[in-house]
Design a protein around this motif. Sequence first.
Motif: not given
Length: 626
Positions: A136, A476-477, A97, A120-122, A102, A99-100, A134, A48
């Motif tokens: 995302d 995180d992102y 996949h 936050r991005a998991g 979003t 947890d996230v 995922n 990501r």
Amino acid sequence: MKAIKHIIFVLLLLVMSCKKEEKMDVETMEPQEVVTSGKQVVYQVFTRLFGNTNTNNKPWGTIEENGVGKFNDFTDKALSEIKKLGVTHIWYTGVPHHDVITDYTEYGISNDDPDVVKGRAGSPYAVKDYYNVNPDLAVNVENRLEEFQALIKRTHAAGLKVIIDIVPNHVARNYKSISKPEGVQDFGETDNKTVVYDVNNNFYYNPKENFEVPNWEHHYVPLGGRSTELVDGAFLEFPAKWTGNGTSASRPNMNDWYETVKVNYGISPEGVKGFDELPNGFENETYKKHFEFWQDKTVPNSWMKFRDIALYWLGFGVDGFRYDMAEMVPVEFWSFMNSSIKMKNPEAFLLAEVYNPSLYRDYIKKGKMDYLYDKVQFYDTLKHVVQGYGKTDYIPPILDDLKDIEHHMLHFLENHDEQRLASPDFAGNAEKGRPAMVVSATSTTAPTMIYFGQEVGEDASENPGFGDSTRTSIFDYVGVPAHQRWVNNKQFDGGQLTDSERELRDFYKRLLNFTIHSSALMGDYGDIHQYNREHTENYTDKVFSFVRWSTSEKLIVISNFDAENSFEFQLKIPENILKHLDLEDGTYLLKDQLYNEFLSQLIIENRTGSVEIKLKPLESFLLKME
């Protein structure tokens, strides 16, 4: 993930499931196995983050604020450049996949609770659905599996193999697959939750107790205190399940792996195994024999679930797996799992995270792992040498200790768990990693791994939110600044790199490409370091040297770990090494294979060889005999 604490349950699991074997009695200079394939190089990329060109890096930033990379960012051009770096395999980290934080509810995906999600991005190691990827990472969330399959095809077209994670020890607290094939049951779906343990339960339970969110310490609050109705200090789970790192507390500590639950592999809390053990001597049998052994055995339900997950992804086109915290799962399961994989794809690349050296041989031989992290001995020692207080004298004993399994010990200097080389807590300067990278990549026949951004000196100095500086955040992102300069608005040409970053990447490219084509690096090893420490003036504990050879190639490798001082000396090649190289008295031309600039001569007189060496700070030579 790394073990923070091991409670009695985990200790019992390790002791009961793994018994240290006697090491093979081997001769120092003799190869321990026939290795015919070329050296392999794994490029670990946090999926990501790779194509994210957003430079905001706001702490706890949302996906809209900080951006995210996609499967589609791995274009033909990007993959071609990775291949040209000298890479054979890509480990796409964080694909399943997990947890996230979003909202994807419009796609039938339930929201995840920040009280049991890290960042936050998991975390990629809190998998929520093993039969999907995922969301995302997809441009079109509904077609996320198709987008991943297209990435696999592009990767293969570029001449690269695909590795993804499987995390067998634990799953997300809210695991629920919405994509599982017909007839597949979720983890825990048929568990008897009125008992702590049953051999076919997927989890361990505390009957009649509710799970409670940890008490937060050190001013931590989920999402950094940014408001959301989901942050309420509670998560509904009844009865409470045991946490991923083995703690049985219904309210785990915030330092526990509270976002995950421990998977039950058929070992009771007292350490009693509910499955057959491998017969004595079975460590010497092939994966086919291991596969046959399990065919008439009854195995715990969790074993079959993870085997089916692995076979599902093999059918998707994945070429191998990286197993998180494999030592926390009994070795008998790995015999079952890996032999099943190898029966479907004998060339599958199976890499495991094992940190206990006393377990290495069991997990390789009984568990049929291809490769293990060489972290606790080799990486840790190199790190200390790079930092200036370790001695190169400590390296030969490690190589000697592991010589019977050296091909199976993957080498690295960075990964998602470790500090970036350029971070102040490691080296503070990516250039200091050059000699360590040479030694790491050339001292054994084992695969080499680099972490995306390492090749351009990424220092991970951003403040991401849940994670910390010195490690590129996996929670995180965020953007990865030095790497983004190479991405250059998705042109993937290094157009924004500084001169020093460009030169560093060129060094990695030269080194890695040499390693994957060198027959000597898949051949024999000879130590000359100790001899020169005893017999060579000005040869210090900041220098390291060894010899590698095959029938068609002979190399002398030498590195200077000193960042301040140059060295000049007559490097000596002792008689026993000359015999293995089949060299007689005379003069032999040596040429450096990294930059093709340094020329020297090996002069052999009276059964001793010598080479005039002039090493600049942090300089290395791969001297090939012409």
